[in-house]
Design an enzyme around this catalytic site. Structure first.
Site, PDB file in Angstrom:
ATOM      1  CG  ASN A  96      -2.052   0.982   1.129  1.00 28.70           C
ATOM      2  OD1 ASN A  96      -1.849   2.163   0.857  1.00 28.70           O
ATOM      3  ND2 ASN A  96      -3.259   0.502   1.351  1.00 28.70           N
ATOM      4  CG  ASP A 118     -10.149   5.917  -6.910  1.00 32.50           C
ATOM      5  OD1 ASP A 118     -10.846   6.932  -7.140  1.00 32.50           O
ATOM      6  OD2 ASP A 118     -10.628   4.847  -6.496  1.00 32.50           O
ATOM      7  CE  LYS A 122     -19.752  10.128  -3.521  1.00 38.04           C
ATOM      8  NZ  LYS A 122     -20.582   9.091  -2.860  1.00 38.04           N
ATOM      9  CG  ASP A 154      -9.381   9.632 -17.050  1.00 33.92           C
ATOM     10  OD1 ASP A 154      -8.737   9.202 -16.070  1.00 33.92           O
ATOM     11  OD2 ASP A 154     -10.614   9.500 -17.149  1.00 33.92           O
ATOM     12  CB  THR A 191      -1.383   3.114 -18.274  1.00 33.65           C
ATOM     13  OG1 THR A 191      -2.574   3.883 -18.452  1.00 33.65           O
ATOM     14  CG2 THR A 191      -0.292   4.007 -17.698  1.00 33.65           C
ATOM     15  CD  GLU A 192      -2.295  -2.174 -18.508  1.00 35.48           C
ATOM     16  OE1 GLU A 192      -1.595  -3.183 -18.398  1.00 35.48           O
ATOM     17  OE2 GLU A 192      -2.107  -1.140 -17.820  1.00 35.48           O
ATOM     18  CE1 TYR A 193      -9.188   1.886 -15.979  1.00 36.11           C
ATOM     19  CE2 TYR A 193      -7.443   2.132 -14.353  1.00 36.11           C
ATOM     20  CZ  TYR A 193      -8.715   1.698 -14.701  1.00 36.11           C
ATOM     21  OH  TYR A 193      -9.499   1.077 -13.754  1.00 36.11           O
ATOM     22  CD  GLU A 194      -1.141   7.424 -21.660  1.00 39.25           C
ATOM     23  OE1 GLU A 194      -0.622   8.302 -22.370  1.00 39.25           O
ATOM     24  OE2 GLU A 194      -0.519   6.806 -20.759  1.00 39.25           O
TER      25      GLU A 194
END
Length: 213
Positions: A96, A118, A122, A154, A191-194
């Protein structure tokens, strides 16, 4: 990041201790001995499935990379990617980010990557954002005096929050990009997300923040 539970993850990680270090705290202050080299060390927090760190390790063999990922069912994919290659400058940690001070000593890290963290949008979750001051304090403690943090996301809200957080904490913003892929940087490792977000035409935000010397 959600991931399907993989009951075999523990056994798989135990079989690949040459890639994922099972007892990282023993190397605090002495990570270069694990790599058996004096190369600079770069740390990625939130390594995910490993596409970025493996791509970087291939592109920059003169650098040693450590990838930190807390979710076992995700980090096994990163281990698989490393195994598929012939690279020896990557180690992964199932840890972590809140425990960085237990893993690294002062000045051990040259560069730190935060990729598509992440956003915790909030307000009541602000302390969980990886650019919250408590995290920045840990980063600063383990990085070299001229070290840098490279952030990609993003999420416009997280990006703006991070720019403010970096500045208030005393980091110098050396590069701020509102549409990374419009620059068509050949050295950018996605990255994969990118890949997923850019395929939808969404802008990718990037900034480089350096510790003020």
């Amino acid at each position: 990041m959600r991931a399907r539970h993989k009951p075999w993850a523990d056994e798989y990680l135990n079989k690949n201790k040459d890639i994922i270090e099972p007892e990282p705290k023993q190397f605090k202050g002495n990570w270069k001995s694990l790599f058996e080299s004096e190369k600079p060390i770069h740390l990625e927090i939130g390594t995910g499935k490993g596409q970025f760190i493996v791509g970087m390790a291939k592109q920059y063999p003169e650098i040693n990379f450590i990838g930190l990922e807390v979710v076992k069912s995700i980090i096994v994919s990163a281990v698989e990617k490393v195994k598929e290659t012939d690279i020896h400058n990557v180690r992964l940690l199932n840890e972590n980010a809140e425990n960085l001070s237990e893993l690294f000593s002062e000045g051990e890290i040259d560069t730190l990557y935060l990729n598509f963290s992440d956003p915790w949008p909030k307000n009541r979750h602000e302390k969980r954002r990886l650019t919250f001051p408590a995290f920045l304090e840990q980063y600063k403690a383990i990085m070299k005096k001229s070290g840098q943090i490279i952030l990609k996301t993003d999420n416009r809200g997280l990006f703006e929050y991070s720019l403010t957080s970096f500045s208030k904490f005393g980091f110098v913003l050396e590069d701020v990009t509102l549409d990374l892929h419009a620059e068509d940087d050949p050295n950018n490792i996605k990255t994969e997300y990118e890949e997923k977000f850019s395929a939808k035409g969404l802008p990718i935000y990037r900034c480089v923040a350096r510790i003020k010397s």
